[in-house]
Motif scaffolding. Structure first.
Motif, short mmCIF file in Angstrom:
data_model
loop_
_atom_site.label_atom_id
_atom_site.label_comp_id
_atom_site.label_asym_id
_atom_site.label_seq_id
_atom_site.Cartn_x
_atom_site.Cartn_y
_atom_site.Cartn_z
N VAL A 1 0.86 -1.17 0.00
CA VAL A 1 0.00 0.00 0.00
C VAL A 1 0.91 1.23 0.00
N TYR A 2 0.62 2.17 -0.89
CA TYR A 2 1.35 3.43 -0.96
C TYR A 2 0.33 4.57 -0.95
N TYR A 3 0.81 5.79 -0.66
CA TYR A 3 -0.09 6.92 -0.49
C TYR A 3 0.28 8.07 -1.41
N PHE A 4 -0.69 8.48 -2.23
CA PHE A 4 -0.54 9.65 -3.09
C PHE A 4 -1.31 10.80 -2.47
N GLN A 5 -0.58 11.79 -1.99
CA GLN A 5 -1.18 12.96 -1.35
C GLN A 5 -2.24 12.55 -0.33
N GLY A 6 -1.92 11.54 0.48
CA GLY A 6 -2.79 11.08 1.54
C GLY A 6 -3.80 10.03 1.15
N HIS A 7 -3.93 9.74 -0.14
CA HIS A 7 -4.91 8.75 -0.60
C HIS A 7 -4.24 7.39 -0.80
N MET A 8 -4.78 6.38 -0.14
CA MET A 8 -4.22 5.04 -0.18
C MET A 8 -4.44 4.38 -1.54
N THR A 9 -3.40 3.72 -2.04
CA THR A 9 -3.49 2.94 -3.27
C THR A 9 -2.86 1.58 -3.01
N GLU A 10 -3.61 0.51 -3.30
CA GLU A 10 -3.10 -0.85 -3.13
C GLU A 10 -2.52 -1.35 -4.45
N PHE A 11 -1.50 -2.18 -4.33
CA PHE A 11 -0.84 -2.75 -5.50
C PHE A 11 -0.79 -4.26 -5.37
N PRO A 12 -0.65 -4.96 -6.50
CA PRO A 12 -0.64 -6.43 -6.45
C PRO A 12 0.58 -6.99 -5.72
N ALA A 13 0.42 -8.20 -5.21
CA ALA A 13 1.55 -8.92 -4.60
C ALA A 13 2.65 -9.07 -5.64
N ASN A 14 3.86 -9.18 -5.18
CA ASN A 14 5.03 -9.36 -6.05
C ASN A 14 5.26 -8.20 -6.99
N SER A 15 4.92 -6.98 -6.55
CA SER A 15 5.14 -5.83 -7.43
C SER A 15 6.28 -4.93 -6.96
N GLU A 16 6.85 -5.21 -5.79
CA GLU A 16 7.91 -4.34 -5.28
C GLU A 16 9.29 -4.77 -5.76
N ILE A 17 10.11 -3.76 -6.06
CA ILE A 17 11.46 -3.96 -6.55
C ILE A 17 12.41 -3.12 -5.70
N SER A 18 13.71 -3.28 -5.91
CA SER A 18 14.69 -2.51 -5.14
C SER A 18 14.60 -1.02 -5.46
N ILE A 19 15.02 -0.20 -4.51
CA ILE A 19 15.05 1.25 -4.73
C ILE A 19 15.97 1.57 -5.91
N ASP A 20 17.06 0.83 -6.06
CA ASP A 20 17.97 1.06 -7.19
C ASP A 20 17.25 0.88 -8.52
N LEU A 21 16.43 -0.17 -8.63
CA LEU A 21 15.67 -0.38 -9.86
C LEU A 21 14.60 0.70 -10.05
N VAL A 22 14.00 1.16 -8.96
CA VAL A 22 13.03 2.26 -9.06
C VAL A 22 13.72 3.48 -9.66
N ARG A 23 14.88 3.82 -9.12
CA ARG A 23 15.63 4.98 -9.63
C ARG A 23 15.96 4.81 -11.11
N ARG A 24 16.46 3.65 -11.47
CA ARG A 24 16.83 3.39 -12.87
C ARG A 24 15.62 3.50 -13.78
N GLY A 25 14.47 2.97 -13.33
CA GLY A 25 13.26 3.04 -14.14
C GLY A 25 12.78 4.45 -14.38
N VAL A 26 12.80 5.29 -13.34
CA VAL A 26 12.34 6.67 -13.50
C VAL A 26 13.31 7.45 -14.39
#
Length: 141
Positions: free
Chosen positions: A95-120
């Motif tokens: 679960v992550y929050y966009f400007q205070g609003h909760m958003t759920e994501f599917p299981a097995n969707s999280e990756i390393s912060i390094d990959l997040v940075r590379r993707g953006v």
């Protein structure tokens, strides 16, 4: 230097989004998400290098979420071909929050912060295309 993308992740970004010009600014965005309020750990990014739809809205969207405690995050990408989310190895449904609003994501969707940075960074440098440095899975309603 002309902005390449705009990001919304803080309450005051509604009408005045943060502008991204460089990969260093991408790092600052991720660092800000990691150190900011827990209820503002998800960013919405649109490339300014793509055409808008006839309605004036962007034809794509990249969501970027981070979890400071686990040092993982997610990416989702939406365009006319559909909605996808990163494929990771953690089994939890985050679960992550966009400007205070909760958003759920599917299981097995999280990756390393390094990959997040590379993707953006790839999203920014490609003019708003879906990053290829991560694996994706379809989002099912």
């Amino acid at each position: 230097m002309q902005a390449r993308a705009e990001a919304r992740y803080r309450w005051d970004h509604g009408e005045r989004p943060a502008l991204l010009h460089t990969t260093e600014e991408v790092d600052s965005l991720i660092d800000s998400l990691l150190s900011g309020p827990v209820y503002e750990n998800l960013a919405q990014i649109h490339s300014l290098e793509r055409d808008s739809m006839p309605s004036g809205f962007p034809d794509h969207e990249l969501l970027v979420g981070v979890d400071r405690d686990l040092q993982v995050g997610i990416l989702t990408y939406l365009d006319s071909s559909g909605n996808v989310v990163t494929l990771g190895s953690l089994g939890r449904s985050p679960v992550y929050y966009f400007q205070g609003h909760m958003t759920e994501f599917p299981a097995n969707s999280e990756i390393s912060i390094d990959l997040v940075r590379r993707g953006v960074k790839e999203f920014l440098s490609s003019g708003g295309l879906r990053p290829t440095c991560v694996q994706w899975q379809a989002v099912h309603p």
